[in-house]
Design a protein around this motif. Structure first.
Motif, PDB file in Angstrom:
ATOM      1  N   TYR A 115      17.066  20.243  19.542  1.00  0.00           N
ATOM      2  CA  TYR A 115      16.115  20.454  20.643  1.00  0.00           C
ATOM      3  C   TYR A 115      16.727  21.278  21.778  1.00  0.00           C
ATOM      4  O   TYR A 115      16.035  22.077  22.411  1.00  0.00           O
ATOM      5  N   GLU A 116      18.017  21.068  22.036  1.00  0.00           N
ATOM      6  CA  GLU A 116      18.645  21.780  23.145  1.00  0.00           C
ATOM      7  C   GLU A 116      18.637  23.295  22.928  1.00  0.00           C
ATOM      8  O   GLU A 116      18.713  24.070  23.876  1.00  0.00           O
ATOM      9  N   ARG A 117      18.503  23.714  21.679  1.00  0.00           N
ATOM     10  CA  ARG A 117      18.444  25.141  21.348  1.00  0.00           C
ATOM     11  C   ARG A 117      17.013  25.630  21.185  1.00  0.00           C
ATOM     12  O   ARG A 117      16.672  26.734  21.600  1.00  0.00           O
ATOM     13  N   VAL A 118      16.160  24.814  20.577  1.00  0.00           N
ATOM     14  CA  VAL A 118      14.780  25.222  20.302  1.00  0.00           C
ATOM     15  C   VAL A 118      13.967  25.313  21.592  1.00  0.00           C
ATOM     16  O   VAL A 118      13.161  26.234  21.769  1.00  0.00           O
ATOM     17  N   ILE A 119      14.178  24.385  22.519  1.00  0.00           N
ATOM     18  CA  ILE A 119      13.389  24.354  23.754  1.00  0.00           C
ATOM     19  C   ILE A 119      13.486  25.675  24.532  1.00  0.00           C
ATOM     20  O   ILE A 119      12.458  26.253  24.899  1.00  0.00           O
ATOM     21  N   PRO A 120      14.709  26.192  24.809  1.00  0.00           N
ATOM     22  CA  PRO A 120      14.749  27.460  25.546  1.00  0.00           C
ATOM     23  C   PRO A 120      14.181  28.641  24.769  1.00  0.00           C
ATOM     24  O   PRO A 120      13.635  29.574  25.370  1.00  0.00           O
ATOM     25  N   ILE A 121      14.284  28.620  23.438  1.00  0.00           N
ATOM     26  CA  ILE A 121      13.697  29.695  22.639  1.00  0.00           C
ATOM     27  C   ILE A 121      12.179  29.705  22.811  1.00  0.00           C
ATOM     28  O   ILE A 121      11.556  30.753  23.013  1.00  0.00           O
ATOM     29  N   VAL A 122      11.562  28.529  22.743  1.00  0.00           N
ATOM     30  CA  VAL A 122      10.109  28.430  22.930  1.00  0.00           C
ATOM     31  C   VAL A 122       9.725  28.837  24.348  1.00  0.00           C
ATOM     32  O   VAL A 122       8.770  29.601  24.560  1.00  0.00           O
ATOM     33  N   LEU A 135      18.139  12.447  28.256  1.00  0.00           N
ATOM     34  CA  LEU A 135      19.556  12.618  27.926  1.00  0.00           C
ATOM     35  C   LEU A 135      19.915  14.029  27.473  1.00  0.00           C
ATOM     36  O   LEU A 135      21.100  14.369  27.378  1.00  0.00           O
ATOM     37  N   LEU A 136      18.931  14.859  27.201  1.00  0.00           N
ATOM     38  CA  LEU A 136      19.169  16.169  26.595  1.00  0.00           C
ATOM     39  C   LEU A 136      19.712  17.171  27.604  1.00  0.00           C
ATOM     40  O   LEU A 136      19.251  17.248  28.740  1.00  0.00           O
ATOM     41  N   THR A 137      20.710  17.933  27.186  1.00  0.00           N
ATOM     42  CA  THR A 137      21.228  19.056  27.965  1.00  0.00           C
ATOM     43  C   THR A 137      20.802  20.340  27.269  1.00  0.00           C
ATOM     44  O   THR A 137      21.280  20.663  26.183  1.00  0.00           O
ATOM     45  N   VAL A 138      19.870  21.072  27.891  1.00  0.00           N
ATOM     46  CA  VAL A 138      19.313  22.282  27.269  1.00  0.00           C
ATOM     47  C   VAL A 138      20.312  23.425  27.372  1.00  0.00           C
ATOM     48  O   VAL A 138      20.916  23.649  28.425  1.00  0.00           O
ATOM     49  N   GLN A 139      20.487  24.149  26.279  1.00  0.00           N
ATOM     50  CA  GLN A 139      21.404  25.284  26.247  1.00  0.00           C
ATOM     51  C   GLN A 139      20.779  26.510  26.900  1.00  0.00           C
ATOM     52  O   GLN A 139      19.560  26.653  26.960  1.00  0.00           O
ATOM     53  N   HIS A 140      21.618  27.401  27.389  1.00  0.00           N
ATOM     54  CA  HIS A 140      21.168  28.713  27.837  1.00  0.00           C
ATOM     55  C   HIS A 140      21.234  29.672  26.659  1.00  0.00           C
ATOM     56  O   HIS A 140      22.085  29.546  25.778  1.00  0.00           O
ATOM     57  N   ILE A 141      20.315  30.627  26.631  1.00  0.00           N
ATOM     58  CA  ILE A 141      20.352  31.660  25.590  1.00  0.00           C
ATOM     59  C   ILE A 141      21.435  32.655  25.987  1.00  0.00           C
ATOM     60  O   ILE A 141      21.245  33.510  26.839  1.00  0.00           O
ATOM     61  N   ASP A 142      22.586  32.512  25.386  1.00  0.00           N
ATOM     62  CA  ASP A 142      23.730  33.325  25.819  1.00  0.00           C
ATOM     63  C   ASP A 142      24.484  33.949  24.656  1.00  0.00           C
ATOM     64  O   ASP A 142      25.655  34.279  24.759  1.00  0.00           O
ATOM     65  N   GLY A 143      23.791  34.086  23.526  1.00  0.00           N
ATOM     66  CA  GLY A 143      24.458  34.685  22.378  1.00  0.00           C
ATOM     67  C   GLY A 143      25.005  33.671  21.393  1.00  0.00           C
ATOM     68  O   GLY A 143      25.462  34.031  20.319  1.00  0.00           O
ATOM     69  N   GLN A 144      24.953  32.367  21.749  1.00  0.00           N
ATOM     70  CA  GLN A 144      25.413  31.355  20.814  1.00  0.00           C
ATOM     71  C   GLN A 144      24.443  31.238  19.650  1.00  0.00           C
ATOM     72  O   GLN A 144      23.252  31.488  19.777  1.00  0.00           O
ATOM     73  N   HIS A 145      24.959  30.839  18.511  1.00  0.00           N
ATOM     74  CA  HIS A 145      24.162  30.604  17.310  1.00  0.00           C
ATOM     75  C   HIS A 145      23.377  31.848  16.892  1.00  0.00           C
ATOM     76  O   HIS A 145      22.299  31.758  16.319  1.00  0.00           O
ATOM     77  N   VAL A 203      22.521  10.512  18.517  1.00  0.00           N
ATOM     78  CA  VAL A 203      21.466  11.479  18.198  1.00  0.00           C
ATOM     79  C   VAL A 203      22.063  12.858  17.945  1.00  0.00           C
ATOM     80  O   VAL A 203      21.693  13.547  16.981  1.00  0.00           O
ATOM     81  N   GLU A 204      23.004  13.269  18.788  1.00  0.00           N
ATOM     82  CA  GLU A 204      23.610  14.593  18.604  1.00  0.00           C
ATOM     83  C   GLU A 204      24.366  14.680  17.285  1.00  0.00           C
ATOM     84  O   GLU A 204      24.284  15.706  16.589  1.00  0.00           O
ATOM     85  N   ARG A 205      25.088  13.630  16.924  1.00  0.00           N
ATOM     86  CA  ARG A 205      25.808  13.655  15.648  1.00  0.00           C
ATOM     87  C   ARG A 205      24.835  13.656  14.476  1.00  0.00           C
ATOM     88  O   ARG A 205      25.026  14.385  13.491  1.00  0.00           O
ATOM     89  N   TYR A 206      23.769  12.848  14.577  1.00  0.00           N
ATOM     90  CA  TYR A 206      22.813  12.783  13.479  1.00  0.00           C
ATOM     91  C   TYR A 206      22.070  14.107  13.312  1.00  0.00           C
ATOM     92  O   TYR A 206      21.818  14.559  12.193  1.00  0.00           O
ATOM     93  N   ILE A 207      21.714  14.763  14.419  1.00  0.00           N
ATOM     94  CA  ILE A 207      21.079  16.081  14.336  1.00  0.00           C
ATOM     95  C   ILE A 207      22.011  17.079  13.658  1.00  0.00           C
ATOM     96  O   ILE A 207      21.584  17.917  12.864  1.00  0.00           O
ATOM     97  N   ALA A 208      23.303  16.976  13.948  1.00  0.00           N
ATOM     98  CA  ALA A 208      24.282  17.933  13.415  1.00  0.00           C
ATOM     99  C   ALA A 208      24.482  17.793  11.914  1.00  0.00           C
ATOM    100  O   ALA A 208      24.556  18.796  11.197  1.00  0.00           O
ATOM    101  N   ASP A 209      24.580  16.547  11.411  1.00  0.00           N
ATOM    102  CA  ASP A 209      24.923  16.423   9.986  1.00  0.00           C
ATOM    103  C   ASP A 209      23.947  15.584   9.157  1.00  0.00           C
ATOM    104  O   ASP A 209      24.097  15.511   7.937  1.00  0.00           O
ATOM    105  N   ARG A 236      12.591  10.379  21.500  1.00  0.00           N
ATOM    106  CA  ARG A 236      11.803  10.588  22.716  1.00  0.00           C
ATOM    107  C   ARG A 236      12.642  10.329  23.960  1.00  0.00           C
ATOM    108  O   ARG A 236      12.623  11.108  24.911  1.00  0.00           O
ATOM    109  N   LEU A 237      13.398   9.228  23.971  1.00  0.00           N
ATOM    110  CA  LEU A 237      14.263   8.946  25.121  1.00  0.00           C
ATOM    111  C   LEU A 237      15.327  10.025  25.267  1.00  0.00           C
ATOM    112  O   LEU A 237      15.640  10.471  26.378  1.00  0.00           O
TER     113      LEU A 237
END
Length: 340
Positions: free
Chosen positions: A319-326, A79-89, A15-21, A73-74
């Motif tokens: 999702y790991e980036r969008v979730i903390p933004i929301v 399985l998701l590791t949510v990122q912290h808003i720390d200046g990335q991206h 899933v992570e690879r497919y989301i990336a490319d 959904r699974l």
């Protein structure tokens, strides 16, 4: 359905690879990125099991696999590791500020911020307002046509046309308005309905019927004040290949934005659940597109949930980036509205 650890690791990597490319992921790539010491044959067997369980699918044009809505959904649930808003991206706390100002301006700014930070569409439901009235008046327009005038505690005015079965006299209209204003001003129409139910039996039937009609119309009129939403960045979705690759998807997407009914129902449902909610593909039945997902969170005013905001984007979103933004935007809007 419980997955054994190796299958979970492979699904997460896929899933992570497919989301990336956005490209189907083959067994050879999975053996490199998963960190598992497994033979290609073992990986293929596990992937075949995942496909049989409905978590991945094989496009006809590729030997690789892609996640299904069930697989997403699974992934987001376990399985998701949510990122912290720390200046990335390019996102940092400095980019996420909402200062106290007029509520409607805050709503618009929050939608724009969600859109700007994610490059998808940001949506914010207007705050629901309690259907409290301060004063009611009845104006006779013609036979059996009455204008209901409702003034709320802020001084805002709502009008409703009532079509009645009885031709009420001016005296009856004044009598009814006085009764409602003297006994129920400052209450919600729901409270008025409950209290009025037992008292109507003590009143004349014709006047009681008018007041009952007025309470029902008033409930609708006041509820419509909070039926709005602000959407920002819809055009961002035109550059997302997953959503703009065919005319049918584009038509569905813009019909959803134009009608808004499904989105409003989804946002209402989100506010009742509390916390960040993720609606993937067509699973909600309110956004019937497998290629689209919605991430939402409720916001509050002085500790009470009054609305919901979110991001609308492709199912293949980070999702790991969008979730903390929301999540953080909801907290910022809650704080700004509570102090505005």
């Amino acid at each position: 359905m419980h997955l054994e650890p190796r299958a979970q690791t492979l699904l997460k990597a896929l899933v992570e690879r497919y989301i990336a490319d956005g490209q189907p992921v083959g067994s050879r790539a999975l053996s490199k990125i998963s960190g598992l010491d497994l033979s290609p044959a073992t990986i293929r067997n596990i992937m075949a099991d995942l496909e049989e369980m409905g978590y991945v699918a094989s496009p006809h044009t590729s030997a690789g696999r892609v996640p299904t809505p069930r697989g997403y959904r699974l992934f987001v649930d376990t399985l998701l590791t949510v990122q912290h808003i720390d200046g990335q991206h390019g996102v940092s706390p400095e980019h996420m500020r909402l200062s106290a100002q007029q509520p409607q301006k805050l709503i618009a700014n929050a939608a724009q911020m969600l859109s700007s930070l994610t490059q998808f569409a940001g949506v914010v439901q207007s705050p629901r307002r309690e259907s409290v009235f301060q004063q009611i008046e009845f104006l006779r327009l013609s036979e059996r046509r009455i204008l209901l005038v409702i003034v709320d505690p802020r001084g805002d005015v709502q009008n409703r046309l009532l079509l009645t079965e009885v031709d009420y006299t001016p005296n009856q209209l004044v009598q009814s308005a006085n009764y409602l204003n003297q006994n129920f001003a400052g209450l919600t129409f729901d409270e008025v309905r409950r209290r009025l139910g037992s008292e109507l039996r003590q009143l004349r039937d014709d006047i009681g019927g008018l007041m009952q009609t007025a309470v029902e119309a008033g409930t609708e009129a006041m509820a419509e004040q909070g039926d709005g939403m602000v959407i920002s960045g819809e055009r961002n979705l035109l550059s997302v290949s997953d959503l703009s690759s065919n005319m049918s998807s584009l038509r569905q997407m813009f019909e959803m934005f134009e009608q808004k009914t499904g989105l409003m129902q989804l946002l209402d449902m989100s506010s009742k659940a509390g916390g960040v909610q993720i609606f993937i593909g067509g699973e909600s039945k309110l956004v019937p597109m497998d290629e689209m997902s919605v991430v939402t969170a409720p916001y509050e005013v002085n500790g009470k949930i009054v609305g919901t905001l979110g991001v609308i984007g492709p199912t293949r979103m980070a999702y790991e980036r969008v979730i903390p933004i929301v999540d953080i935007t909801a907290k910022l809007l809650s704080n700004a509205l509570s102090h505005s």
